[in-house]
Design an enzyme around this catalytic site. Structure first.
Site, mmCIF file in Angstrom:
data_model
loop_
_atom_site.group_PDB
_atom_site.id
_atom_site.type_symbol
_atom_site.label_atom_id
_atom_site.label_comp_id
_atom_site.label_asym_id
_atom_site.label_seq_id
_atom_site.Cartn_x
_atom_site.Cartn_y
_atom_site.Cartn_z
ATOM 1 N N TYR A 127 29.708 42.952 33.714
ATOM 2 C CA TYR A 127 30.726 42.289 33.140
ATOM 3 C C TYR A 127 30.374 41.547 31.803
ATOM 4 C CZ TYR A 127 35.178 40.081 33.395
ATOM 5 O OH TYR A 127 36.670 39.926 33.272
ATOM 6 N N VAL B 179 38.216 35.130 41.393
ATOM 7 C CA VAL B 179 38.940 35.126 42.600
ATOM 8 C C VAL B 179 39.173 36.384 42.983
ATOM 9 C CG1 VAL B 179 39.995 32.577 42.017
ATOM 10 C CG2 VAL B 179 41.076 34.841 40.951
ATOM 11 N N LEU C 251 47.150 40.037 31.149
ATOM 12 C CA LEU C 251 47.293 41.445 31.607
ATOM 13 C C LEU C 251 46.102 41.866 31.856
ATOM 14 C CD1 LEU C 251 48.928 43.936 28.822
ATOM 15 C CD2 LEU C 251 49.559 43.079 30.842
ATOM 16 N N ASP D 30 56.019 48.540 30.516
ATOM 17 C CA ASP D 30 54.844 48.501 29.813
ATOM 18 C C ASP D 30 54.774 47.406 28.628
ATOM 19 O OD1 ASP D 30 52.616 49.086 28.713
ATOM 20 O OD2 ASP D 30 52.771 51.271 28.162
HETATM 21 P P1 NAD Z 1 46.081 41.072 38.439
HETATM 22 O O1 NAD Z 1 45.432 42.593 38.678
HETATM 23 O O2 NAD Z 1 46.207 40.184 39.663
HETATM 24 O O3 NAD Z 1 47.103 41.178 37.287
HETATM 25 C C1 NAD Z 1 47.483 42.012 36.284
HETATM 26 C C2 NAD Z 1 48.899 41.744 35.820
HETATM 27 O O4 NAD Z 1 48.989 42.767 34.714
HETATM 28 C C3 NAD Z 1 50.077 42.316 36.903
HETATM 29 O O5 NAD Z 1 50.994 41.399 36.527
HETATM 30 C C4 NAD Z 1 50.348 43.522 36.539
HETATM 31 O O6 NAD Z 1 51.908 43.957 36.564
HETATM 32 C C5 NAD Z 1 50.176 43.665 34.890
HETATM 33 N N1 NAD Z 1 50.158 44.643 34.071
HETATM 34 C C6 NAD Z 1 49.223 45.657 34.249
HETATM 35 N N2 NAD Z 1 49.460 46.514 33.222
HETATM 36 C C7 NAD Z 1 50.577 46.359 32.717
HETATM 37 C C8 NAD Z 1 51.299 46.865 31.507
HETATM 38 N N3 NAD Z 1 50.942 47.984 30.985
HETATM 39 N N4 NAD Z 1 52.500 46.367 31.293
HETATM 40 C C9 NAD Z 1 52.923 45.002 31.839
HETATM 41 N N5 NAD Z 1 52.204 44.366 32.828
HETATM 42 C C10 NAD Z 1 51.017 45.031 33.316
HETATM 43 O O7 NAD Z 1 44.808 40.641 37.504
HETATM 44 P P2 NAD Z 1 44.001 39.140 37.280
HETATM 45 O O8 NAD Z 1 42.722 39.408 37.920
HETATM 46 O O9 NAD Z 1 44.944 38.111 37.473
HETATM 47 O O10 NAD Z 1 43.775 39.277 35.716
HETATM 48 C C11 NAD Z 1 44.482 38.678 34.904
HETATM 49 C C12 NAD Z 1 43.538 38.234 33.674
HETATM 50 O O11 NAD Z 1 42.679 36.898 34.107
HETATM 51 C C13 NAD Z 1 42.702 39.255 33.010
HETATM 52 O O12 NAD Z 1 42.403 38.812 31.676
HETATM 53 C C14 NAD Z 1 41.385 38.849 33.916
HETATM 54 O O13 NAD Z 1 40.121 39.441 33.203
HETATM 55 C C15 NAD Z 1 41.254 37.555 33.922
HETATM 56 N N6 NAD Z 1 40.345 36.979 34.997
HETATM 57 C C16 NAD Z 1 40.543 37.307 36.230
HETATM 58 C C17 NAD Z 1 39.425 36.768 37.026
HETATM 59 C C18 NAD Z 1 39.479 37.366 38.512
HETATM 60 O O14 NAD Z 1 38.380 36.791 39.291
HETATM 61 N N7 NAD Z 1 40.260 38.152 38.869
HETATM 62 C C19 NAD Z 1 38.619 35.677 36.529
HETATM 63 C C20 NAD Z 1 38.712 35.225 35.347
HETATM 64 C C21 NAD Z 1 39.625 35.759 34.517
#
Ligand code: NAD
Length: 394
Positions: free
Chosen positions: A233, A267, A138, A110
């Site tokens: 959002y 994405v 995260l 965590d």
């Molecule tokens: P994701 O769900 O693919 O990845 C989340 C990551 O966080 C994973 O590696 C998971 O293991 C880790 N995680 C979760 N809880 C945890 C904890 N308690 N301790 C340690 N690790 C933990 O998410 P994502 O979509 O890649 O999002 C990542 C960032 O990018 C976020 O800030 C999100 O808002 C941002 N973002 C996402 C998008 C999209 O379209 N997916 C677009 C723009 C920005």
């Protein structure tokens, strides 16, 4: 075991080890085909196992030739159940890194906890001395606060309820969703989970122990998107957390740690699939961006971040000092086409107006399924080890 996808709404509860390795391999292959930056910036990625964090770690390693430490929250396989996709991705990442002589170690736990911060700091002290880059990626549903209380992140509006069309992910038909407004408590809890507090905690803890080099930079990620998703959002509970993230970037920068928020494009990831209306919006966006030759995946986006922004003396930003990797998504001609389709979409024209097949293909591939070169009828060993965790035990 023979592993098949088991999808429930926006989540797949199984993952395929060979397929996840293939997904990681393809991202690495892409990066290897691009020009390198080769700065070797010692990189810590928080949230390193899936989505933007995994793509960041791949860019750090194969674009920048960097040693990487990853932190993620993933589950290994049990006798009856395969591991999570992020577990298999991490195992594959470390294996490919070792083959190419790149340092890569992972802490699974965590990231919000003091214990994991301590473990990471002692690893940095022992192996890397200091870090030059901290990527904060995260996306978590909850956070246990230092006093033991648990904050849950919610996806709600702030103020008024909001009704929007959405994609029923079980039936692939349009549906209507009404999103309820959050209470102030829920807003505050979401800010605690997804805002900048923990990002700042990481930086301050590392700084106190002299584990940040004089080249240190840090980046966290956000999303803005079009007006139609604002209530859920950018102006919703998650948007309040992102506003806190922007303020945190400014505060850290004022303290002498160059901190950026990169606004990335939409994405398909495990987190984005869970947001009402977003899968439908993304399917339309994918169609328009593919037709205009502007489509980008997670790895394309992160490659641009490393190539054009990180460690540049004055990276170009918007007036709020944010890096805008969503520039193509938000281009007026792209948004105009997306909105035209959004407002005229019906169940009859759904498949022509939106790239539903493309959405699902990326969704399944996130869990290691639907790769044409993987034999899904083969019996595979689900109990894959993450090499650095095994060596840490010994
Ligand atoms: P994701 O769900 O693919 O990845 C989340 C990551 O966080 C994973 O590696 C998971 O293991 C880790 N995680 C979760 N809880 C945890 C904890 N308690 N301790 C340690 N690790 C933990 O998410 P994502 O979509 O890649 O999002 C990542 C960032 O990018 C976020 O800030 C999100 O808002 C941002 N973002 C996402 C998008 C999209 O379209 N997916 C677009 C723009 C920005």
């Amino acid at each position: 075991m023979i592993i098949k996808p088991k999808v429930k709404d926006f989540i797949c509860t199984t993952a395929h080890p060979t397929g996840c390795a293939e997904s990681v391999r393809r991202q690495i292959e892409y990066i290897k085909s691009q020009p390198k930056t080769n700065n070797g910036m010692r990189t810590l990625v928080i949230g390193s196992s899936t989505g933007y964090g995994l793509a960041s770690r791949i860019c750090a390693a194969w674009t920048d030739n960097a040693p990487t430490i990853g932190v993620c929250f993933e589950r290994p396989a049990s006798a009856k159940r395969p591991a999570t996709a992020g577990w298999y991705n991490t195992a594959a990442f470390e294996k490919f890194a070792a083959e190419d002589g790149l340092y890569a170690k992972t802490i699974v736990g965590d990231a919000y906890s003091a214990q994991v911060k301590e473990e990471v700091m002692s690893l940095i002290r022992k192996d890397l001395g200091q870090i030059d880059l901290l990527v904060y990626s995260l996306a978590a549903p909850r956070r246990t606060m230092p006093d033991g209380t648990v904050c849950n992140s919610v996806l709600k509006t702030v103020g008024e309820p909001y009704t929007t069309q959405s994609l029923d992910l079980e039936k692939n038909v349009l549906t209507e969703k009404t999103i309820a407004p959050a209470t102030q408590e829920e807003v505050d809890a979401t800010v605690h989970v997804m805002g900048g507090e923990d990002w700042a905690d990481w930086i301050h803890a590392l700084k106190k122990e002299n584990l940040l080099s004089d080249k240190i930079q840090t980046v966290a990620y956000s999303y803005i998107g079009p007006q139609i998703t604002f209530p859920i959002y950018a102006e919703g509970t998650i948007g309040q957390a992102k506003k806190h993230l922007y303020r945190t970037a400014d505060l850290l920068t004022e303290e002498g740690i160059p901190a950026y928020v990169s606004v990335n494009k939409a994405v398909v990831t495990q987190s984005s699939s869970a947001i009402p209306a977003v899968p439908l919006y993304m399917s339309i966006l994918y169609k328009v961006m593919k037709e205009t030759g502007t489509h980008e995946t997670t790895i394309d986006q992160m490659y641009r971040l490393w190539r054009d922004y990180l460690f540049k003396s004055n990276p170009s930003t918007d007036e709020e000092r944010r890096i805008r990797l969503d520039d193509l998504e938000m281009r007026p001609d792209i948004q105009e086409k997306v909105m035209e389709l959004w407002h005229n979409i019906t169940n009859e024209n759904l498949k022509d107006s939106a790239d539903i097949a493309g959405y699902w293909n990326e969704f399944y591939q996130m869990f290691g399924f639907e790769f044409e070169n993987v034999d899904y009828s083969a019996d595979v060993d689900a109990e894959v080890q993450i090499p650095s965790l095994v060596s840490a035990e010994n």
